[in-house]
Design a protein around this motif. Structure first.
Motif, PDB file in Angstrom:
ATOM      1  N   ASP A  53       0.818  -1.219   0.000  1.00 44.65           N
ATOM      2  CA  ASP A  53       0.000   0.000   0.000  1.00 44.65           C
ATOM      3  C   ASP A  53       0.849   1.266   0.000  1.00 44.65           C
ATOM      4  O   ASP A  53       0.315   2.369  -0.032  1.00 44.65           O
ATOM      5  CB  ASP A  53      -0.942   0.016   1.205  1.00 44.65           C
ATOM      6  N   GLY A  54       2.177   1.100   0.076  1.00 48.90           N
ATOM      7  CA  GLY A  54       3.065   2.252  -0.005  1.00 48.90           C
ATOM      8  C   GLY A  54       3.676   2.695   1.310  1.00 48.90           C
ATOM      9  O   GLY A  54       4.428   3.671   1.349  1.00 48.90           O
ATOM     10  N   LEU A  55       3.364   2.007   2.383  1.00 49.12           N
ATOM     11  CA  LEU A  55       3.933   2.366   3.677  1.00 49.12           C
ATOM     12  C   LEU A  55       5.375   1.857   3.758  1.00 49.12           C
ATOM     13  O   LEU A  55       5.656   0.713   3.376  1.00 49.12           O
ATOM     14  CB  LEU A  55       3.095   1.736   4.794  1.00 49.12           C
ATOM     15  N   ALA A  56       6.264   2.688   4.223  1.00 45.07           N
ATOM     16  CA  ALA A  56       7.673   2.303   4.359  1.00 45.07           C
ATOM     17  C   ALA A  56       7.796   1.206   5.424  1.00 45.07           C
ATOM     18  O   ALA A  56       7.073   1.226   6.427  1.00 45.07           O
ATOM     19  CB  ALA A  56       8.512   3.499   4.753  1.00 45.07           C
ATOM     20  N   PRO A  57       8.708   0.247   5.231  1.00 44.59           N
ATOM     21  CA  PRO A  57       8.861  -0.834   6.208  1.00 44.59           C
ATOM     22  C   PRO A  57       9.093  -0.355   7.643  1.00 44.59           C
ATOM     23  O   PRO A  57       8.585  -0.963   8.577  1.00 44.59           O
ATOM     24  CB  PRO A  57      10.061  -1.623   5.679  1.00 44.59           C
ATOM     25  N   TYR A  58       9.815   0.753   7.816  1.00 45.78           N
ATOM     26  CA  TYR A  58      10.032   1.222   9.191  1.00 45.78           C
ATOM     27  C   TYR A  58       8.717   1.711   9.805  1.00 45.78           C
ATOM     28  O   TYR A  58       8.508   1.587  11.017  1.00 45.78           O
ATOM     29  CB  TYR A  58      11.140   2.276   9.265  1.00 45.78           C
ATOM     30  N   ARG A  59       7.811   2.253   8.985  1.00 41.33           N
ATOM     31  CA  ARG A  59       6.498   2.684   9.481  1.00 41.33           C
ATOM     32  C   ARG A  59       5.631   1.469   9.824  1.00 41.33           C
ATOM     33  O   ARG A  59       4.881   1.477  10.801  1.00 41.33           O
ATOM     34  CB  ARG A  59       5.777   3.541   8.450  1.00 41.33           C
ATOM     35  N   VAL A  60       5.733   0.432   8.981  1.00 45.32           N
ATOM     36  CA  VAL A  60       5.010  -0.812   9.263  1.00 45.32           C
ATOM     37  C   VAL A  60       5.491  -1.378  10.596  1.00 45.32           C
ATOM     38  O   VAL A  60       4.691  -1.797  11.438  1.00 45.32           O
ATOM     39  CB  VAL A  60       5.205  -1.837   8.121  1.00 45.32           C
ATOM     40  N   ALA A  61       6.801  -1.372  10.801  1.00 44.03           N
ATOM     41  CA  ALA A  61       7.379  -1.875  12.049  1.00 44.03           C
ATOM     42  C   ALA A  61       6.837  -1.094  13.250  1.00 44.03           C
ATOM     43  O   ALA A  61       6.444  -1.695  14.257  1.00 44.03           O
ATOM     44  CB  ALA A  61       8.903  -1.788  11.991  1.00 44.03           C
ATOM     45  N   GLU A  62       6.794   0.217  13.133  1.00 50.71           N
ATOM     46  CA  GLU A  62       6.260   1.045  14.221  1.00 50.71           C
ATOM     47  C   GLU A  62       4.802   0.720  14.503  1.00 50.71           C
ATOM     48  O   GLU A  62       4.400   0.560  15.655  1.00 50.71           O
ATOM     49  CB  GLU A  62       6.365   2.532  13.868  1.00 50.71           C
ATOM     50  N   ALA A  63       4.004   0.629  13.442  1.00 51.12           N
ATOM     51  CA  ALA A  63       2.568   0.381  13.594  1.00 51.12           C
ATOM     52  C   ALA A  63       2.285  -0.989  14.201  1.00 51.12           C
ATOM     53  O   ALA A  63       1.338  -1.149  14.975  1.00 51.12           O
ATOM     54  CB  ALA A  63       1.868   0.514  12.246  1.00 51.12           C
ATOM     55  N   MET A  64       3.120  -1.978  13.841  1.00 51.52           N
ATOM     56  CA  MET A  64       2.900  -3.345  14.305  1.00 51.52           C
ATOM     57  C   MET A  64       3.670  -3.670  15.582  1.00 51.52           C
ATOM     58  O   MET A  64       3.581  -4.796  16.080  1.00 51.52           O
ATOM     59  CB  MET A  64       3.259  -4.336  13.195  1.00 51.52           C
ATOM     60  N   LYS A  65       4.428  -2.687  16.068  1.00 54.16           N
ATOM     61  CA  LYS A  65       5.255  -2.885  17.256  1.00 54.16           C
ATOM     62  C   LYS A  65       6.230  -4.055  17.080  1.00 54.16           C
ATOM     63  O   LYS A  65       6.374  -4.915  17.950  1.00 54.16           O
ATOM     64  CB  LYS A  65       4.393  -3.050  18.503  1.00 54.16           C
TER      65      LYS A  65
END
Length: 90
Positions: A40-52
């Motif tokens: 969906d375009g979210l950067a992997p580091y943002r995914v990591a933050e969101a998913m803890k």
């Protein structure tokens, strides 16, 4: 940035999203959800933050998927005490 090579494995973004919410194993669902968010375009580091999760974990899942396909992100029990009760599939 690493992106999931879904075409290589004959999958679509819709299928990845569906598996993120319907796969029988909760840990595999979590991995598909990470793939879906990166698609969906979210950067992997943002995914990591969101998913803890750690950024390294997200990148590991992406690399495994790109190298081995869906089998690469399937959760496999690798040790520890067996469950006291059989899994109920949910």
């Amino acid at each position: 940035m690493i992106i999931p090579e879904i075409a290589r494995w004959s999958q679509t973004p819709v299928e990845i999203h569906r598996l993120a919410f319907s796969h029988p194993n909760v840990r595999t669902r979590e991995r598909y959800l990470a793939l879906s968010k990166v698609l969906d375009g979210l950067a992997p580091y943002r995914v990591a933050e969101a998913m803890k999760k750690s950024e390294t974990t997200i990148y590991t899942w992406l690399r495994r998927y790109n190298k081995l396909g869906p089998k690469g992100i399937e959760y496999k029990h690798t040790g520890g005490r067996p469950p006291s009760f059989p899994a109920t599939g949910g």
